[in-house]
Design an enzyme around this catalytic site. Structure first.
Site, PDB file in Angstrom:
ATOM      1  N   LYS A 114       0.843  -1.192   0.000  1.00  0.00           N
ATOM      2  CA  LYS A 114       0.000   0.000   0.000  1.00  0.00           C
ATOM      3  C   LYS A 114       0.886   1.253   0.000  1.00  0.00           C
ATOM      4  CE  LYS A 114      -3.091   0.042   3.295  1.00  0.00           C
ATOM      5  NZ  LYS A 114      -3.852   0.294   4.561  1.00  0.00           N
ATOM      6  N   LYS A 126       3.245  -2.103  11.294  1.00  0.00           N
ATOM      7  CA  LYS A 126       1.936  -2.039  11.960  1.00  0.00           C
ATOM      8  C   LYS A 126       2.131  -2.422  13.420  1.00  0.00           C
ATOM      9  CE  LYS A 126      -2.430  -1.266  10.980  1.00  0.00           C
ATOM     10  NZ  LYS A 126      -3.005  -0.441   9.889  1.00  0.00           N
ATOM     11  N   GLY A 165      -2.951   5.998  13.633  1.00  0.00           N
ATOM     12  CA  GLY A 165      -4.133   5.315  14.148  1.00  0.00           C
ATOM     13  C   GLY A 165      -4.593   4.165  13.278  1.00  0.00           C
ATOM     14  N   ASP A 166      -5.500   3.401  13.817  1.00  0.00           N
ATOM     15  CA  ASP A 166      -6.234   2.340  13.097  1.00  0.00           C
ATOM     16  C   ASP A 166      -7.453   2.070  13.982  1.00  0.00           C
ATOM     17  OD1 ASP A 166      -5.810   0.290  10.695  1.00  0.00           O
ATOM     18  OD2 ASP A 166      -6.579  -0.902  12.346  1.00  0.00           O
ATOM     19  N   THR A 210      -8.836   8.644   4.698  1.00  0.00           N
ATOM     20  CA  THR A 210      -9.031   7.247   4.274  1.00  0.00           C
ATOM     21  C   THR A 210     -10.399   7.071   3.622  1.00  0.00           C
ATOM     22  OG1 THR A 210      -7.678   6.608   6.159  1.00  0.00           O
ATOM     23  CG2 THR A 210      -8.857   4.849   5.015  1.00  0.00           C
ATOM     24  N   ASN A 241     -13.920   6.045  11.942  1.00  0.00           N
ATOM     25  CA  ASN A 241     -13.263   7.098  11.166  1.00  0.00           C
ATOM     26  C   ASN A 241     -13.420   6.900   9.664  1.00  0.00           C
ATOM     27  OD1 ASN A 241     -10.311   7.641   9.748  1.00  0.00           O
ATOM     28  ND2 ASN A 241     -11.094   9.366  10.918  1.00  0.00           N
TER      29      ASN A 241
HETATM   30  P1  NDP Z   1     -12.571   2.839  14.034  1.00  0.00           P
HETATM   31  O1  NDP Z   1     -12.125   2.230  15.305  1.00  0.00           O
HETATM   32  O2  NDP Z   1     -12.722   4.304  13.932  1.00  0.00           O
HETATM   33  O3  NDP Z   1     -13.939   2.193  13.555  1.00  0.00           O
HETATM   34  C1  NDP Z   1     -14.054   0.828  13.349  1.00  0.00           C
HETATM   35  C2  NDP Z   1     -15.504   0.514  13.052  1.00  0.00           C
HETATM   36  O4  NDP Z   1     -15.612  -0.835  12.624  1.00  0.00           O
HETATM   37  C3  NDP Z   1     -16.384   0.655  14.287  1.00  0.00           C
HETATM   38  O5  NDP Z   1     -17.665   1.030  13.883  1.00  0.00           O
HETATM   39  C4  NDP Z   1     -16.376  -0.760  14.849  1.00  0.00           C
HETATM   40  O6  NDP Z   1     -17.499  -1.067  15.641  1.00  0.00           O
HETATM   41  C5  NDP Z   1     -16.366  -1.579  13.582  1.00  0.00           C
HETATM   42  N1  NDP Z   1     -15.681  -2.856  13.871  1.00  0.00           N
HETATM   43  C6  NDP Z   1     -14.373  -3.022  14.154  1.00  0.00           C
HETATM   44  N2  NDP Z   1     -14.085  -4.305  14.392  1.00  0.00           N
HETATM   45  C7  NDP Z   1     -15.253  -4.946  14.259  1.00  0.00           C
HETATM   46  C8  NDP Z   1     -15.617  -6.295  14.362  1.00  0.00           C
HETATM   47  N3  NDP Z   1     -14.696  -7.251  14.661  1.00  0.00           N
HETATM   48  N4  NDP Z   1     -16.904  -6.615  14.137  1.00  0.00           N
HETATM   49  C9  NDP Z   1     -17.820  -5.654  13.824  1.00  0.00           C
HETATM   50  N5  NDP Z   1     -17.538  -4.360  13.717  1.00  0.00           N
HETATM   51  C10 NDP Z   1     -16.270  -4.009  13.917  1.00  0.00           C
HETATM   52  O7  NDP Z   1     -11.521   2.303  12.930  1.00  0.00           O
HETATM   53  P2  NDP Z   1     -11.239   2.875  11.485  1.00  0.00           P
HETATM   54  O8  NDP Z   1     -12.472   3.437  10.896  1.00  0.00           O
HETATM   55  O9  NDP Z   1     -10.028   3.709  11.561  1.00  0.00           O
HETATM   56  O10 NDP Z   1     -10.815   1.542  10.703  1.00  0.00           O
HETATM   57  C11 NDP Z   1     -11.749   0.754   9.970  1.00  0.00           C
HETATM   58  C12 NDP Z   1     -11.007  -0.109   8.969  1.00  0.00           C
HETATM   59  O11 NDP Z   1     -10.262   0.729   8.074  1.00  0.00           O
HETATM   60  C13 NDP Z   1      -9.978  -1.073   9.553  1.00  0.00           C
HETATM   61  O12 NDP Z   1      -9.933  -2.234   8.744  1.00  0.00           O
HETATM   62  C14 NDP Z   1      -8.661  -0.322   9.402  1.00  0.00           C
HETATM   63  O13 NDP Z   1      -7.565  -1.184   9.383  1.00  0.00           O
HETATM   64  C15 NDP Z   1      -8.902   0.331   8.052  1.00  0.00           C
HETATM   65  N6  NDP Z   1      -8.076   1.498   7.744  1.00  0.00           N
HETATM   66  C16 NDP Z   1      -8.048   2.577   8.571  1.00  0.00           C
HETATM   67  C17 NDP Z   1      -7.295   3.683   8.241  1.00  0.00           C
HETATM   68  C18 NDP Z   1      -7.305   4.926   9.047  1.00  0.00           C
HETATM   69  O14 NDP Z   1      -6.700   5.910   8.614  1.00  0.00           O
HETATM   70  N7  NDP Z   1      -7.982   4.985  10.173  1.00  0.00           N
HETATM   71  C19 NDP Z   1      -6.452   3.679   7.031  1.00  0.00           C
HETATM   72  C20 NDP Z   1      -6.614   2.524   6.184  1.00  0.00           C
HETATM   73  C21 NDP Z   1      -7.390   1.478   6.562  1.00  0.00           C
HETATM   74  P3  NDP Z   1     -17.337  -1.200  17.249  1.00  0.00           P
HETATM   75  O15 NDP Z   1     -17.010   0.170  17.725  1.00  0.00           O
HETATM   76  O16 NDP Z   1     -18.656  -1.706  17.708  1.00  0.00           O
HETATM   77  O17 NDP Z   1     -16.221  -2.178  17.470  1.00  0.00           O
HETATM   78  O1  2IT Z   2      -4.126   0.816   7.439  1.00  0.00           O
HETATM   79  C1  2IT Z   2      -3.667   1.963   7.310  1.00  0.00           C
HETATM   80  O2  2IT Z   2      -3.164   2.350   6.244  1.00  0.00           O
HETATM   81  C2  2IT Z   2      -3.740   2.875   8.454  1.00  0.00           C
HETATM   82  N1  2IT Z   2      -4.286   2.504   9.488  1.00  0.00           N
HETATM   83  C3  2IT Z   2      -3.114   4.242   8.377  1.00  0.00           C
HETATM   84  C4  2IT Z   2      -1.643   4.174   8.589  1.00  0.00           C
HETATM   85  C5  2IT Z   2      -0.952   5.505   8.712  1.00  0.00           C
HETATM   86  O3  2IT Z   2       0.258   5.459   8.995  1.00  0.00           O
HETATM   87  O4  2IT Z   2      -1.550   6.561   8.519  1.00  0.00           O
END
Ligand code: NDP
Ligand code: 2IT
Length: 445
Positions: A114, A126, A165-166, A210, A241
């Site tokens: 990525k 990570k 974050g993640d 994202t 997020n």
């Molecule tokens: P958040 O913690 O902000 O939100 C995660 C969301 O997904 C929540 O609504 C959560 O619900 C739900 N969720 C997480 N795990 C589960 C599960 N096992 N079963 C059901 N619902 C679940 O995380 P992000 O939005 O940052 O991340 C979401 C995805 O995007 C992840 O796969 C992450 O790796 C990916 N990502 C994030 C990036 C970033 O910049 N933040 C960048 C690239 C990818 P609940 O609160 O109920 O657990």
């Molecule tokens: O999965 C991802 O790309 C992230 N959670 C963001 C990583 C970052 O360094 O901004």
């Protein structure tokens, strides 16, 4: 898979027992490399493949902390520094009870390719912990973050490894970790973490990046067919997020997102998601999706089944890995879905990906479609290094340009290796060759 690639995969399975998500992520990349290695056999020489699947360094540590009642808890912390060929290790931290070495390794492995696709000089890493922030007070989260950073600090730095974050790690957690890092080092190294607050080195657009990027990627895919998101019904999973800002950008481009979800269920709002209310519930109150339904006439909460049962034109999985399986893919296709852009990392199972590809729909894999987040993190590092700050429009224009370039690189690689329109092959081949060429230049390290 060719024999040479198959052998590497078998070794990964044997060496990393039980780490099924890691096996899955490696399998998907290696499978894509068949046509690449057939055309350029030197990529299979010098144990390059064996080296690329082995993390450069794996750190695992104890994270003790005290809750508000005085009880001591012990969590496990991880940082997998996977590949530094292209730059300092870069990738998020995940706090979720499901976190283990295999999950962090799959995420770190995906991150290598990525980050290569962004063309910004960032390696792959990570980290995270099996800590669950749900239901914890701010003071508990702070004590956990301080303990976590007390160990992590010795391994990271602006030119070494730059976490972000993640899942479960947002602005609040990055703030507590940055505060502790600064205290331990007596040094204001803004570039050591990204996703910082705007008043202390953060970048405009990082919060949105994202989700925005995943929608921009969908729009680019649609443009290859002379179409756009205008008027399309969008099915979104997650309510964090990524999901929130995917909904925002989809609305800006004239589409109508009608769902979101969390681990308690999913919401269908046929009138279109009320984004201000969703932000209030999730970002301000840290509530559950049911809190939205209580205040929104016409919206309904579904606690059984899957959000993918709701028919729509476009699907944006933005929650977590393997949240969309083969059956869900068939249901989505039957409902008329023609575009899937992965905001989450590896949300579609291999069976789902196969179903989408067989049906010939537009499928954007996470390592390309969600790269806007890490790309904007790299823009944050750039601003930190230059002690400068760009306005929203400047940062967003850069994000848009990067997403278009990633899309075009995937298209070009898919064509080069004989599978036009295959974004999985395109992303893997383009990302891999960029990393592999530099690993070869650096010698056996
Ligand atoms: P958040 O913690 O902000 O939100 C995660 C969301 O997904 C929540 O609504 C959560 O619900 C739900 N969720 C997480 N795990 C589960 C599960 N096992 N079963 C059901 N619902 C679940 O995380 P992000 O939005 O940052 O991340 C979401 C995805 O995007 C992840 O796969 C992450 O790796 C990916 N990502 C994030 C990036 C970033 O910049 N933040 C960048 C690239 C990818 P609940 O609160 O109920 O657990
Ligand atoms: O999965 C991802 O790309 C992230 N959670 C963001 C990583 C970052 O360094 O901004």
């Amino acid at each position: 898979m060719q024999d040479v690639v198959e052998k590497v995969y078998e070794q990964v399975v044997a060496r990393n027992r039980g780490e099924v998500e890691f096996h899955q992520a490696v399998h998907e990349v290696l499978e894509s490399l068949d046509p690449v290695i057939a055309k350029h056999p030197h990529y299979a020489e010098g144990a390059l493949l064996e080296r690329i699947v082995e993390p450069e360094r794996q750190i695992m540590f104890r994270v003790p902390w005290v809750d508000d009642a005085g009880q001591v808890h012990v969590n496990r912390g991880f940082r997998i520094e996977f590949n530094s060929a292209l730059g300092p290790y870069k990738g998020g931290l995940r706090f979720h009870p499901s976190v283990n070495a295999g999950i962090i390794k799959f995420l770190g492995f995906e991150q290598i390719f990525k980050n290569a696709l962004t063309a910004q000089g960032i390696g792959g890493g990570k980290g995270g912990s099996d800590f669950d922030p749900h239901g914890r007070s701010d003071a508990e989260v702070m004590r956990f973050c301080q303990s976590f950073m007390t160990e992590l600090a010795r391994h990271i730095g602006p030119s070494t490894d730059v976490p972000a974050g993640d899942i479960g790690v947002g602005g609040r957690e990055i703030g507590y970790m940055f505060g502790q890092y600064k205290r331990l080092r007596n040094s204001y190294d803004a570039g050591v973490l990204t996703g910082k607050g705007l008043a202390w080195g953060g970048s405009l657009v990082r919060t949105e990046a994202t989700g925005y990027g995943a929608v921009l990627f969908a729009q680019s895919m649609l443009s290859t067919k002379g179409e756009s998101l205008e008027g399309k019904k969008v099915i979104v999973s997650g309510a964090g997020n990524v999901a929130i800002y995917a909904i925002e950008k989809a609305q800006q481009l004239g589409a109508t997102p009608v769902t979101f979800s969390d681990s308690s269920g999913y919401v269908v709002d046929e009138a279109g998601v009320d984004l201000d209310l969703l932000k209030e519930v999730k970002e301000v109150e840290r509530g559950r999706v049911a809190d939205y339904v209580e205040r929104r006439p016409g919206a309904r909460l579904v606690t059984g089944g899957s959000v993918w049962d709701v028919p729509g034109d476009v699907a944006l999985p933005c929650a977590t890995q393997n949240e969309l399986d083969g059956d869900a893919a068939v249901t989505l296709l039957r409902g008329g879905c023609g575009v899937v852009s992965e905001g989450a990392n590896m949300p579609s199972t291999p069976e789902a990906v196969e179903a989408f590809q067989k049906a010939g729909i537009l499928f954007g894999p996470g390592k390309a479609a969600n790269a806007g987040g890490v790309a904007t993190s790299a823009l944050e590092m750039e601003q930190n290094a230059g002690r400068t700050r760009w306005d929203f429009a400047t940062a967003e224009a850069k994000l848009t340009g990067i997403m278009t370039d990633i899309h075009d690189s995937c298209v070009a690689a898919a064509e080069e290796y004989g599978r036009p329109g295959d974004y999985v092959l395109g992303a893997n081949a383009a990302g891999f060759t960029r990393v592999a060429d530099v690993m070869i230049a650096h010698g056996i390290v």
